[in-house]
Design a protein around this motif. Structure first.
Motif, mmCIF file in Angstrom:
data_model
loop_
_atom_site.group_PDB
_atom_site.id
_atom_site.type_symbol
_atom_site.label_atom_id
_atom_site.label_comp_id
_atom_site.label_asym_id
_atom_site.label_seq_id
_atom_site.Cartn_x
_atom_site.Cartn_y
_atom_site.Cartn_z
ATOM 1 N N ALA A 32 34.384 40.586 45.612
ATOM 2 C CA ALA A 32 34.922 41.856 45.124
ATOM 3 C C ALA A 32 36.219 42.226 45.843
ATOM 4 O O ALA A 32 37.242 42.514 45.216
ATOM 5 N N VAL A 33 36.165 42.228 47.168
ATOM 6 C CA VAL A 33 37.350 42.625 47.934
ATOM 7 C C VAL A 33 38.405 41.525 47.879
ATOM 8 O O VAL A 33 39.607 41.806 47.794
ATOM 9 N N GLY A 34 37.952 40.256 47.913
ATOM 10 C CA GLY A 34 38.895 39.147 47.854
ATOM 11 C C GLY A 34 39.682 39.110 46.561
ATOM 12 O O GLY A 34 40.866 38.772 46.550
ATOM 13 N N SER A 35 39.035 39.452 45.439
ATOM 14 C CA SER A 35 39.755 39.462 44.168
ATOM 15 C C SER A 35 40.840 40.535 44.157
ATOM 16 O O SER A 35 41.924 40.330 43.599
ATOM 17 N N LEU A 36 40.565 41.662 44.791
ATOM 18 C CA LEU A 36 41.601 42.706 44.914
ATOM 19 C C LEU A 36 42.786 42.202 45.730
ATOM 20 O O LEU A 36 43.947 42.383 45.353
ATOM 21 N N ALA A 37 42.481 41.591 46.882
ATOM 22 C CA ALA A 37 43.549 41.070 47.733
ATOM 23 C C ALA A 37 44.321 39.967 47.009
ATOM 24 O O ALA A 37 45.555 39.894 47.095
ATOM 25 N N PHE A 38 43.596 39.111 46.282
ATOM 26 C CA PHE A 38 44.227 38.018 45.543
ATOM 27 C C PHE A 38 45.219 38.563 44.511
ATOM 28 O O PHE A 38 46.353 38.082 44.402
ATOM 29 N N ILE A 39 44.790 39.567 43.762
ATOM 30 C CA ILE A 39 45.656 40.144 42.732
ATOM 31 C C ILE A 39 46.896 40.769 43.363
ATOM 32 O O ILE A 39 48.011 40.638 42.851
ATOM 33 N N GLY A 40 46.712 41.442 44.500
ATOM 34 C CA GLY A 40 47.854 42.055 45.171
ATOM 35 C C GLY A 40 48.881 41.030 45.612
ATOM 36 O O GLY A 40 50.090 41.193 45.375
ATOM 37 N N ILE A 41 48.422 39.943 46.245
ATOM 38 C CA ILE A 41 49.345 38.908 46.720
ATOM 39 C C ILE A 41 49.956 38.155 45.544
ATOM 40 O O ILE A 41 51.135 37.787 45.559
ATOM 41 N N LEU A 42 49.149 37.929 44.495
ATOM 42 C CA LEU A 42 49.653 37.212 43.318
ATOM 43 C C LEU A 42 50.803 37.969 42.664
ATOM 44 O O LEU A 42 51.854 37.393 42.354
ATOM 45 N N THR A 43 50.617 39.272 42.450
ATOM 46 C CA THR A 43 51.674 40.048 41.787
ATOM 47 C C THR A 43 52.934 40.146 42.654
ATOM 48 O O THR A 43 54.034 40.297 42.134
ATOM 49 N N GLU A 44 52.751 40.037 43.972
ATOM 50 C CA GLU A 44 53.924 40.039 44.853
ATOM 51 C C GLU A 44 54.828 38.851 44.548
ATOM 52 O O GLU A 44 56.050 38.985 44.415
#
Length: 495
Positions: A32-44
């Motif tokens: 759950a938390v990793g997917s949030l972090a993943f999306i944040g770094i991906l969009t960067e």
């Protein structure tokens, strides 16, 4: 009493062995938390591919459009240091919900925003969300994972950090080639609301009570100013050097860089001084007195310069020196990034089984061969060679990198784990920003005065810039290896 009864009673008096199985709820929380972090770094990293399109849509120049990435990095770097305070003061689920709200709000503004100023506001909101989510994931692993499985789960966590920036350019190029760029954020919101949110609400558990921690406003301002000043220095120094080489005016950007450096370093020193004197510091820094931890922190800060910087270097070299298109250039990074990242849990398993020294040193002794081979063949590279030599680095980097932080934090009291997590994650973020700024400046200097893009002279100049870049990468890897070797030798002497 018979001997048999005594033996049974003695056996029952033995303390039960700790349960070393990984709970399903812990796996769900990491997802759950990793997917949030993943999306944040991906969009960067997705946004960097979209710069030409954004410049046309919002009628801004290169120096202005770069703020879409720069302001995001500033906010992430400034948010991560307060993760220790948030972890002590608020429940994990509350922090998670805040990260979800910020991620959805920022993405929604990216969809509807039709002015450059509103896009920047959206990036600020997204940056806060990502700056909260990434340390939260690491804190959950370090606090709740069985001791014998910490390395493996930290490897899983590093998947987020290594895969997202590597595939970002490819995803951005692929999506923008068939859909409007805003479609990326239309896709992101349902994933957050339908996957991350329900899984997190069900699986995130609070195992430690919260504390009556207080946010020190002076220290918070100091660390924000320090990190903002240092990243601004890197950004403007690159602009100044490029302007000077091309014959433009470097006075304004050079002056901003110098002032930013002075303000950043001064604020950082003040933060360290006030933290030692404060009763309730924003980040407790006493554990940094251990030289073993410092010798781990240095490579953890400088290796992302190479790991994250490679995504920029390979895609630009492939296009501007080898003449590939944007999609092929982005695809060259994928084999090393994806396979390497999925091997990160293997690196953690090796850590759990053999300890830190052999898995970390072995991985990076092989990883350094990547930039060395790229340096040796830099003037005769082909797309296949770029992908193959990066594959060597990407695989071994992923095997060893997360273990550095695990090894460092294993030597400090668990009470200070959130503080160590905040410092290490902030260092990683800063290192990644520094690497991109450094390597873009090196390539820009090499290309200055080489004629039009696409000409033979320009391609040759870009290849020369690649040579300088790979030499710098090799030097950074060598410094990291020496630092880690010193750390392990010092730890071995202590017994």
């Amino acid at each position: 009493m018979s001997q048999q009864q005594t033996a049974v009673r003695g056996a029952s008096a033995q303390p039960a062995a700790p349960d070393e199985r990984i709970p399903l709820k812990l796996i769900g929380a990491i997802v759950a938390v990793g997917s949030l972090a993943f999306i944040g770094i991906l969009t960067e990293t997705v946004m960097t591919v979209l710069f030409p399109e954004l410049m046309v849509e919002f009628d801004v120049d290169t120096a202005t459009v770069q703020w879409i990435t720069t302001i995001y990095l500033l906010v992430v770097a400034a948010t991560m240091p307060i993760s220790s305070f948030l972890k002590r003061r608020f429940r994990l689920k509350t922090i998670f919900l805040a990260a979800v709200v910020l991620a959805v709000t920022g993405s929604a503004l990216m969809i509807v925003g039709h002015s450059f100023a509103l896009i920047l506001v959206a990036r600020v909101i997204q940056g806060v969300g990502s700056g909260v989510a990434t340390p939260l994931m690491m804190n959950i692993i370090l606090e709740q994972a069985p001791r014998s499985k910490v390395g493996r789960l930290m490897g899983v966590g590093s998947l987020v950090i290594t895969v997202a920036p590597a595939i970002g350019p490819t995803v951005g190029g692929a999506v923008s080639s068939v859909l409007p760029w805003r479609a990326i954020f239309v896709i992101v919101i349902p994933i957050i609301l339908l996957v991350s949110l329900p899984v997190g609400l069900r699986c995130i558990e609070q195992q430690r009570p919260t504390e009556d921690a207080r946010l020190n406003p002076v220290q918070f301002v100091a660390i924000v100013v320090a990190l903002s000043g240092l990243i601004m220095f890197l950004n403007q120094a690159g602009v100044a050097v490029s302007a000077a080489v091309t014959g433009g005016s470097a006075l304004r950007s050079g002056l901003i860089a110098a002032v930013s450096l002075l303000v950043g370093v001064g604020s950082l020193l003040f933060f360290g001084w006030s933290s030692h004197r404060s009763f309730s510091p924003l980040i407790r820094l006493g554990w940094l007195r251990d030289p073993v931890v410092l010798l781990h922190l240095l490579p953890y800060a400088i290796l992302p310069m190479v790991g994250i910087g490679f995504g920029y270097v390979i895609t630009n070299l492939a296009q501007m020196s080898l003449g590939t298109n944007a999609f092929v250039a982005g695809a060259l990074v994928l084999p090393g990034a994806l396979i390497g990242a999925f091997f990160a849990p293997v690196g953690g398993t090796l850590y759990d089984r053999f300890g830190p020294t052999r898995p970390i040193m072995g991985a990076f002794c092989v990883a350094i061969l990547g930039p060395i081979l790229l340096l040796v063949f830099s003037m005769h590279l082909t797309p296949a060679m770029l992908a193959g030599f990066y594959f060597i680095f990407g695989l071994c980097y992923a095997l060893g990198f997360s273990n550095i932080m695990t090894s460092a934090l294993s030597g400090i009291d668990r009470t200070f784990t959130p503080d160590g997590n905040a410092v290490f994650n902030t260092s990683l973020q800063f290192g990644g920003a520094a690497g991109t700024a450094l390597f873009s400046t090196i390539l820009g200097v090499a290309q200055a005065g080489a004629g039009e893009e696409g000409s033979e002279a320009f391609r040759h100049a870009t290849a020369v810039g690649g040579t300088w870049t790979f030499a710098t990468m090799t030097l950074i890897c060598a410094v990291a290896l020496v630092s880690l070797a010193c750390a392990f030798r010092l730890r071995a002497r202590r017994g």
